[in-house]
Design a protein around this motif. Structure first.
Motif, short mmCIF file in Angstrom:
data_model
loop_
_atom_site.label_atom_id
_atom_site.label_comp_id
_atom_site.label_asym_id
_atom_site.label_seq_id
_atom_site.Cartn_x
_atom_site.Cartn_y
_atom_site.Cartn_z
N ASP A 133 0.84 -1.19 0.00
CA ASP A 133 0.00 0.00 0.00
C ASP A 133 0.88 1.26 0.00
N PRO A 134 0.84 2.04 -1.09
CA PRO A 134 1.69 3.22 -1.16
C PRO A 134 1.42 4.20 -0.02
N LYS A 135 0.21 4.17 0.53
CA LYS A 135 -0.07 5.07 1.66
C LYS A 135 0.81 4.72 2.85
N VAL A 136 1.01 3.42 3.02
CA VAL A 136 1.84 2.98 4.15
C VAL A 136 3.31 3.33 3.90
N ILE A 295 9.24 5.76 -1.85
CA ILE A 295 7.85 5.37 -1.63
C ILE A 295 7.44 4.26 -2.59
N THR A 296 7.77 4.49 -3.87
CA THR A 296 7.35 3.53 -4.89
C THR A 296 8.13 2.22 -4.81
N ILE A 297 9.45 2.35 -4.71
CA ILE A 297 10.28 1.14 -4.75
C ILE A 297 9.90 0.10 -3.68
N PRO A 298 9.78 0.50 -2.41
CA PRO A 298 9.40 -0.50 -1.41
C PRO A 298 8.01 -1.10 -1.71
#
Ligand code: PHE
Length: 455
Positions: A133-136, A295-298
């Motif tokens: 979840d990108p929010k996380v 943010i995106t990579i993880p």
């Protein structure tokens, strides 16, 4: 007083391979895996890459050759080089002085981003930043950068780490470290790239990376692309002058520069191939900007099989890349202090590190305590980045071209680049001289004036 305590046998790179590793280690850095994908994503994909490539060929590469050449001739730091090569006019050494200033400003934000990368190795290993979840993942990143203690801590840790290698010296510290790390970097990057290409969104990612959309290319975007070209090749601020001064006299300078430029470009494209297919596969936006990496990579990797391993590898890769680059930036003031004032490398490094920690903290705190402290509408972090890539480095490059093309002159250039007649490369030198005398200064001048909306 030039060299206070005549510097004994000067420390320098020892082998041809060592020269390439150190120079490539300087070029390859956060620029490839953080700036290049972020700027490409923001500014229209392939169209941006094309403008970046043209700026590299017309301005970045000629300036790189010029710098390495000057440094090798003078065997001196970035400031002293101009005094040695043109003793009649002291003002040229202002180029070197501006370079030392740029070194501090670049390191101020660079060590901070590197600090996040180092922190992310541990966070990825413990699994705390992994979520689909990108929010996380974005909350995790926000938490890190908004925490003043963690931000300053990681930055200082990076400064001490890089300083420790610098203290060991040019051959034993810089050359040895980069020679070991560069192959590892390539290996990890290729592995991640291959993994990414097996994803269902690969075609879309490659399409974005390689199909140009010129509608996004404005004067400001062209300046950004040229700024990236300077930043990528570590030119316009004295790093390549300083490294050139450690080159052996039998090194082929134009060929070394060309090889490093091509290898660096390969790393950037590989980073793009590692990132964009994954971004499209999992429905992210390529325009995420500088946070793309954190943010995106993880988020992206946590959705792939063995993603937890790859994400750790990815940040190890980032840390390796950042280290080689930071070594070369820090070497600019250290070499100057060491040569000019005859102080030991240890003292020179300590002084540089302390001043850097002070300036750097204003960047480290720009997402927390100093978030509202802005100049020209930018936080200190953004300001240092903008000032160096979009102003100081291109202007530094412009004056280096003018110095080489119009003051130092063709005859000396021919002598220096042919290793005093030992290389048969007169055609290469002719092309270089034409680029450095006319093409590069005009290109840089026009792009600067347009990009800053002066014309
Ligand atoms: N070239 C390095 C990178 O891409 C940054 C750098 C800039 C290094 C200036 C040295 C001097 O990350």
């Amino acid at each position: 007083m030039e060299t206070a305590k005549a510097v004994k046998a000067r420390d320098s790179f020892t082998t041809g391979l060592g020269v390439i590793a150190a120079t490539l280690g300087s070029a390859v850095g956060l620029g490839n895996i953080w700036k290049f994908p972020a700027l490409t994503g923001l500014n229209g994909g392939a169209a941006f890459i094309i403008v970046y490539l043209l700026s590299t060929l017309m301005a970045g590469l000629p300036v790189m050759i010029a710098e390495l050449m000057l440094g090798r001739r003078s065997k001196s730091d970035a400031l002293t080089t101009f005094r040695v090569l043109h003793p009649k006019r002291e003002t040229w050494s202002l180029i070197g002085a501006a370079g030392v200033l740029s070194a501090f400003l670049i390191l101020a934000f660079y060590t901070e981003v590197a600090g996040w990368v180092f922190a992310y190795i541990f966070k990825a290993a413990s699994g705390s930043i992994l979520s689909a979840d990108p929010k996380v993942t974005s909350a995790a990143f926000e938490k890190l950068i908004a925490d003043p203690v963690q931000s300053v801590f990681w930055q200082c840790a990076v400064i001490v780490f890089v300083g420790a290698i610098i203290v060991m010296g040019v051959a034993k510290g810089i050359e040895k470290t980069t020679k070991r790390l560069m192959p590892v970097l390539f290996l990890i990057l290729v592995m991640i790239g291959v993994r990414s290409l097996m994803l269902p969104g690969a075609a879309q990612g490659l399409d974005f990376l390689f199909r140009p959309d010129f509608s996004k290319v404005t004067g400001a975007v062209v300046l950004t692309a040229m700024g990236l070209a300077f930043f990528k090749l570590s030119v316009g601020m004295g790093t390549m002058i300083t490294y050139g001064s450690y080159f052996r006299d039998d090194q082929n300078v134009p060929m070394t520069a060309l090889r490093v430029m091509l290898a660096d470009l390969t790393v950037s494209i590989l980073a793009g191939i590692a990132i964009f297919p994954a971004v499209f596969t999992f429905g992210f936006k390529p325009e995420a900007g500088p946070s793309l990496l954190f943010i995106t990579i993880p988020a992206v990797f946590s959705q792939m099989p063995f993603g937890n391993v790859f994400v750790v590898l990815f940040f190890v890769l980032g840390a390796i890349a950042a280290t080689g680059a930071m070594l070369s930036i820090m070497e600019v003031p250290v070499a100057y202090l060491h040569q000019r004032f005859g102080v030991s490398r240890f003292k020179a490094t300590a002084a540089t590190g302390i001043l850097l920690a002070l300036i750097g903290s204003t960047a480290a705190l720009s997402n927390s305590v100093l978030a509202n402290f802005k100049l020209f509408g930018m936080t200190m972090f953004d300001l240092y980045d903008f000032l160096t890539s979009n102003l100081l480095m291109p202007v530094g490059g412009l004056f280096i071209c003018i110095f080489v093309g119009w003051v130092w002159g063709e005859q000396k250039v021919r002598g220096a680049l042919s290793n005093d007649g030992r290389l048969q490369n007169s055609a290469v030198i002719s092309i270089f001289f034409f680029l450095v005398k006319y093409v590069a200064p005009i290109t840089i001048g026009v792009i600067l004036l347009r990009g800053l909306k002066i014309i």
